[in-house]
Design an enzyme around this catalytic site. Structure first.
Site, PDB file in Angstrom:
ATOM      1  N   LYS A  68       0.856  -1.174   0.000  1.00 40.58           N
ATOM      2  CA  LYS A  68       0.000   0.000   0.000  1.00 40.58           C
ATOM      3  C   LYS A  68       0.896   1.229   0.000  1.00 40.58           C
ATOM      4  CE  LYS A  68      -3.584   2.148   2.885  1.00 40.58           C
ATOM      5  NZ  LYS A  68      -4.435   2.493   1.729  1.00 40.58           N
ATOM      6  N   GLY A  80      -7.413   8.260  -0.948  1.00 43.85           N
ATOM      7  CA  GLY A  80      -6.640   9.417  -0.496  1.00 43.85           C
ATOM      8  C   GLY A  80      -5.344   9.061   0.201  1.00 43.85           C
ATOM      9  N   LEU A  81      -4.776   7.904  -0.174  1.00 43.11           N
ATOM     10  CA  LEU A  81      -3.485   7.472   0.363  1.00 43.11           C
ATOM     11  C   LEU A  81      -3.481   7.370   1.884  1.00 43.11           C
ATOM     12  CD1 LEU A  81      -1.051   9.530  -1.922  1.00 43.11           C
ATOM     13  CD2 LEU A  81      -1.495   7.085  -2.026  1.00 43.11           C
ATOM     14  N   CYS A 105       0.696  12.011  -8.078  1.00 44.41           N
ATOM     15  CA  CYS A 105       0.533  12.838  -6.887  1.00 44.41           C
ATOM     16  C   CYS A 105       0.792  14.294  -7.249  1.00 44.41           C
ATOM     17  CB  CYS A 105       1.536  12.430  -5.810  1.00 44.41           C
ATOM     18  SG  CYS A 105       1.508  10.695  -5.412  1.00 44.41           S
ATOM     19  N   LYS A 159       5.742   4.138 -11.451  1.00 41.31           N
ATOM     20  CA  LYS A 159       4.380   3.791 -11.836  1.00 41.31           C
ATOM     21  C   LYS A 159       3.741   4.956 -12.584  1.00 41.31           C
ATOM     22  CE  LYS A 159       0.294   1.482  -9.974  1.00 41.31           C
ATOM     23  NZ  LYS A 159      -0.309   0.921  -8.731  1.00 41.31           N
ATOM     24  N   GLY A 162      -3.676  -3.533 -14.800  1.00 36.43           N
ATOM     25  CA  GLY A 162      -4.868  -2.803 -15.207  1.00 36.43           C
ATOM     26  C   GLY A 162      -5.925  -3.756 -15.718  1.00 36.43           C
TER      27      GLY A 162
END
Length: 304
Positions: free
Chosen positions: A47, A74-75, A131, A166, A244
């Site tokens: 995560k 929202g991380l 981000c 990423k 994906g």
């Protein structure tokens, strides 16, 4: 089933299978130990971790949609210091590779996180550039080649670990982004991150998600992801980690034929927590049926 044909070496990391658990959908790996053996997982991608703890977005964070799901978590995470003190000691005992996903608000912060994570138990870093760059008025790192390159350089300068960047699909030409981070020193690229989407509550006449928009994942994004993986694999010389919408072993094989050296499964883990092992089993059986002795031989073998 014996995994004799699908073992890979990804960025110097031997893996039993080319199928990884994608960031944000597989926790820190320990959450899935009741469902599958970690030796059946190519790698756990953690995560997302940030410099400071984050509570995440208020309101509704997840919404089901046709062919997938929207999320605006929202991380939410405990922050890097708590992660290293309380989570990493357990996660590094997993019988698989452990890759840490990082996010930050400036290139310098990314570098600082990379330095802290340059420790035993962390096999590689996955850099989330979807981000906002707080120093540049909120521009998204992943939509600006120069900003993406700056983050990549900052991370590479502060770590000895392999660095996977990423990529966001929310750009005009993803190959430009891939080439920018490759030139900046990225060891691999991962794609795609989620597509931006939204849902509306027609009774309330309000957005369903608390953040208004969210990231779309699941089977609906697979054709877009597959196309982007194929485009990028033909433009860069570094490995591509494809993800994906992967839900079956056939999906995984498609991504590898398109040029992915390995794959990651995301949203489908919520439907089937044994997905990674079952997809790997299917790939092994397919290789035996097709007379393929090494799964790596099919990477980029798409005939056009």
């Amino acid at each position: 089933m014996k995994r004799e044909r699908i073992g890979i070496n990804f960025l110097g990391m031997p893996m039993n299978t080319p199928v990884m658990g994608a960031s944000g959908t597989f926790g820190f790996g320990t959450e899935y130990e009741d469902f599958l053996a970690m030796k059946d997982v190519g790698a756990v991608i953690s995560k997302g971790i940030t410099p400071l703890p984050r509570a995440g977005n208020p309101g509704v964070r997840i919404a089901e949609t046709a062919g997938g799901m929207l999320n605006c978590i929202g991380l939410e995470n405990p922050g890097i210091d708590a992660f290293m003190k309380h989570i990493l000691p357990t996660a590094k005992q997993l019988d698989t590779r452990f890759i840490v996903n990082i996010s930050a608000g400036t290139a310098d912060e990314y570098g600082e996180m990379a330095a802290k994570l340059d420790v035993n138990g962390v096999d590689a870093l996955e850099v989330n550039i979807s981000c906002p760059n707080v120093k540049e008025g909120g521009i998204i790192f992943g939509t600006d080649p120069q900003a993406a390159a700056a983050v990549t350089k900052s991370v590479k300068a502060r770590t000895r670990k392999p660095v996977i960047v990423k990529l966001s699909p929310n750009v005009t030409d993803i190959t430009v982004m891939a080439q920018a981070v490759e030139a900046a020193g990225a060891d691999a690229v991962a794609l795609i991150n989620t597509l931006t989407g939204m849902a509306i509550d027609i009774t309330a006449r309000r957005p369903l998600l608390g953040n208004i928009t969210g990231g779309l994942s699941g089977p609906a994004v697979k054709p877009v992801a597959l196309r982007m993986v194929w485009q990028v694999a033909n433009k860069v010389d570094i490995p591509v980690l494809g993800l994906g919408g992967i839900a079956t072993w056939q999906d995984a094989v498609e991504f590898m034929l398109a040029g992915a050296s390995a794959v990651a499964v995301g949203a489908y883990n919520f439907i089937n927590p044994r997905a990674l092992a079952e997809i790997a089993d299917g790939m092994e059986a397919w290789c035996r049926c097709e007379g393929i002795h090494r799964i790596g031989d099919i990477v980029g073998a798409l005939e056009t």
